[in-house]
Structures are given as C-alpha cells and as structure tokens.
Design a protein around this motif. Structure first.
Motif, PDB file in Angstrom:
ATOM      1  N   ASN A  28     113.898  36.135  62.685  1.00 43.36           N
ATOM      2  CA  ASN A  28     114.827  35.178  62.144  1.00 43.36           C
ATOM      3  C   ASN A  28     115.320  35.619  60.689  1.00 43.36           C
ATOM      4  O   ASN A  28     114.754  35.463  59.594  1.00 43.36           O
ATOM      5  CB  ASN A  28     114.302  34.005  62.138  1.00 43.36           C
ATOM      6  CG  ASN A  28     115.335  32.925  61.539  1.00 43.36           C
ATOM      7  OD1 ASN A  28     116.197  33.119  60.685  1.00 43.36           O
ATOM      8  ND2 ASN A  28     114.922  31.577  62.123  1.00 43.36           N
ATOM      9  N   TRP A  63     107.748  32.414  62.998  1.00 42.95           N
ATOM     10  CA  TRP A  63     109.169  32.024  62.448  1.00 42.95           C
ATOM     11  C   TRP A  63     109.972  33.006  62.274  1.00 42.95           C
ATOM     12  O   TRP A  63     110.987  33.241  62.610  1.00 42.95           O
ATOM     13  CB  TRP A  63     109.299  30.751  61.620  1.00 42.95           C
ATOM     14  CG  TRP A  63     108.390  29.337  61.934  1.00 42.95           C
ATOM     15  CD1 TRP A  63     107.564  29.266  62.987  1.00 42.95           C
ATOM     16  CD2 TRP A  63     108.164  28.527  60.812  1.00 42.95           C
ATOM     17  NE1 TRP A  63     107.193  27.954  62.957  1.00 42.95           N
ATOM     18  CE2 TRP A  63     107.412  27.531  61.671  1.00 42.95           C
ATOM     19  CE3 TRP A  63     108.553  28.243  59.651  1.00 42.95           C
ATOM     20  CZ2 TRP A  63     107.020  26.228  61.286  1.00 42.95           C
ATOM     21  CZ3 TRP A  63     108.024  27.057  58.897  1.00 42.95           C
ATOM     22  CH2 TRP A  63     107.373  26.121  59.648  1.00 42.95           C
ATOM     23  N   THR A  79     110.686  28.867  66.841  1.00 45.96           N
ATOM     24  CA  THR A  79     111.202  27.551  66.494  1.00 45.96           C
ATOM     25  C   THR A  79     110.230  26.613  66.328  1.00 45.96           C
ATOM     26  O   THR A  79     109.601  26.206  67.199  1.00 45.96           O
ATOM     27  CB  THR A  79     112.411  27.225  67.456  1.00 45.96           C
ATOM     28  OG1 THR A  79     113.363  28.131  67.250  1.00 45.96           O
ATOM     29  CG2 THR A  79     113.044  25.759  66.891  1.00 45.96           C
ATOM     30  N   ALA A 132     110.712  21.796  61.200  1.00 44.81           N
ATOM     31  CA  ALA A 132     112.019  22.584  60.680  1.00 44.81           C
ATOM     32  C   ALA A 132     112.637  21.898  59.654  1.00 44.81           C
ATOM     33  O   ALA A 132     113.310  22.572  58.844  1.00 44.81           O
ATOM     34  CB  ALA A 132     112.929  22.927  62.186  1.00 44.81           C
ATOM     35  N   TRP A 169     117.585  27.244  62.468  1.00 41.96           N
ATOM     36  CA  TRP A 169     117.455  27.334  63.675  1.00 41.96           C
ATOM     37  C   TRP A 169     118.416  26.673  64.621  1.00 41.96           C
ATOM     38  O   TRP A 169     118.517  25.419  64.974  1.00 41.96           O
ATOM     39  CB  TRP A 169     115.963  26.638  63.775  1.00 41.96           C
ATOM     40  CG  TRP A 169     115.177  27.385  63.510  1.00 41.96           C
ATOM     41  CD1 TRP A 169     114.188  28.315  63.723  1.00 41.96           C
ATOM     42  CD2 TRP A 169     114.378  26.843  61.889  1.00 41.96           C
ATOM     43  NE1 TRP A 169     113.184  28.710  62.850  1.00 41.96           N
ATOM     44  CE2 TRP A 169     113.264  27.539  61.806  1.00 41.96           C
ATOM     45  CE3 TRP A 169     114.643  25.789  61.217  1.00 41.96           C
ATOM     46  CZ2 TRP A 169     112.289  27.719  60.626  1.00 41.96           C
ATOM     47  CZ3 TRP A 169     113.774  25.591  59.990  1.00 41.96           C
ATOM     48  CH2 TRP A 169     112.750  26.662  59.818  1.00 41.96           C
ATOM     49  N   SER A 208     118.955  26.710  67.725  1.00 37.40           N
ATOM     50  CA  SER A 208     118.531  26.143  69.083  1.00 37.40           C
ATOM     51  C   SER A 208     118.260  24.679  68.864  1.00 37.40           C
ATOM     52  O   SER A 208     118.351  23.898  69.885  1.00 37.40           O
ATOM     53  CB  SER A 208     117.354  26.718  69.409  1.00 37.40           C
ATOM     54  OG  SER A 208     116.273  26.614  68.573  1.00 37.40           O
TER      55      SER A 208
END
Length: 247
Positions: A3, A34, A40, A46, A61, A63
C-alpha cells in the motif's frame, strides 16, 4: 501488493509502525502488513488510522468503499405488514392479552382498537389486576404537532377530534391501580403497542394515514437492537407527557 499511499502518508507525517500501532491500539506487525502486504484493517480501525494520518480512509483503503452485505432479516423481526389495515384487531388484542409485566401504548388516537374491540378497557384492567403495569400515551389534541399531522394527512380537525375521543375511551381507566394515562405533544414518528418483550410498531409516512402505513412485529432477542430502540423511544415520550387526572 504494498500500500504505497499508506507508506507515503506515514513517511510524510514521520509515523513509524510502532507509533501508529500505539495510536490505533493494534500490534505493530498489523501496521506492517497494511503497508507491505496491502492488508485492509477493520473499518473502525481504518477510520481511526486515516484520521490520525490526516488522510481520507477510502484513499488509503479503496476496498472499504464496497458496501457491506446487509442482514436480510433482523432476528427481532417476527412479521412485516404492508399496512396496519391488513392486521386483524385480534392480533393487537392477543398481544396485549399475553402481557404479564408491561403494556405500553404510544399513539395519537388509535380509536380503531376501542371501536373494533369494546372490551379493551376490561382487558387492560384484567392485566393490571394481575400485576401488569399499563401506560397509555395519547396525543394532546391542543398540541401543534397533532394539528400539523391533521394538515399533512388532510385529516383537518378530524385527528384532534379523534384524540379527544380516544381520551374519552380511556378516561374510565384513570384511577385504576397499575394503569396510567398521559397525553403527549411530541411529533409521533411511530405508534407503538408493546406487551412485555413484543411490540407492534406502526411507522408513520408523511401525508399517509396510519392505517395505510406499514407495521413491524418485533420480539426482543436479548440483545440491544430494534426492540430496545422503540422501548427507549416510548420512555422518552412518556417522560414529557402530562398525567390525565380524574375529574
């Protein structure tokens, strides 16, 4: 896949794995995963991490933009009726008859109960005599909210008259041990008919008479959920309502 957006956000703010982990109360290895593995975190975690970093949670994130599947049926939902008119009055009567500890009725008028079941007062007296606490909250015919509901439903002064009629029906119960009748001036979002751990909730729809609005039959399942929400709502209205005294 790493990420990189998260890596860059941490670098820009001088955040280490350990520092961010401590802030959001997770293990440093979770933060490392992460970043390096593109994992995630849970939505609440988050959101806290994104807030800490000053970033948009969906930018870090993507998603999480995906909608979570909704539970198709609440475990508290016994039945759903398209409109109150579809429910035989015997359903309301049977619900109240089963009560052993508590009956709560929150309405503006709901005179259909007395009209279709003239023994309603006797039933409530019987329940009270067996130790059931009965609380009836009726609409204050003089309140601005009742008047507004009449205008919205194109009922005119009819709803105010029905509030007065409802009070006339229930007035013989005043002074009966275990039974209390009050009038309320709140905006009525739902009519509630509760008997112990079950309730019939008649939703109200703008411009639609209550008999044409949907009803859900709820049963408390031991968790804080829909039933408790409506039970708490009744208590909140009850606290503002004025006791009706004997003449």
């Amino acid at each position: 896949m790493a990420n990189e957006r998260l890596r860059a956000a941490m670098a820009a703010g001088g955040w280490t794995y350990n520092a961010l982990a401590a802030k959001v109360e997770v293990d440093p290895k979770s933060v490392e995963r992460w970043v390096n593995l593109g994992r995630t975190p849970r939505r609440a975690t988050a959101m806290l991490a994104a807030e800490t970093l000053g970033e948009d949670v969906h930018a870090l994130w993507p998603s999480l933009r995906q909608a979570r599947p909704a539970r198709a049926v609440s475990p508290e939902l016994v039945a759903l009726y398209d409109q109150r008119a579809d429910i035989p009055v015997s359903t309301f009567v049977d619900l109240l008859t089963q009560a052993r500890e508590q009956i709560d009725v929150l309405v503006y008028a709901a005179v259909f109960l007395h009209e279709a079941y003239p023994r309603l007062n006797e039933l409530l007296k019987e329940r009270a005599a067996e130790g059931c606490t009965v609380r009836i909250a009726l609409g204050d015919a003089e309140s601005s909210n009742v008047k507004q509901r009449g205008d919205e439903e194109k009922f005119g002064h009819g709803i105010q008259s029905r509030c007065r009629l409802a009070l006339m029906h229930y007035r013989p119960l005043i002074g009966t041990q275990g039974i209390e009748v009050r009038t309320h001036a709140t905006t009525l979002y739902n009519s509630i008919y509760r008997a112990d751990d079950q309730a019939l909730v008649n939703a109200h729809v703008w411009g639609v008479n209550a008999y044409r609005a949907p009803v859900w039959h709820l049963r408390r399942n031991g968790e804080v959920g829909m039933f408790e929400t409506y039970a708490d709502s009744f208590d909140a209205v009850w606290a503002t309502a004025k006791p009706v005294r004997e003449k």
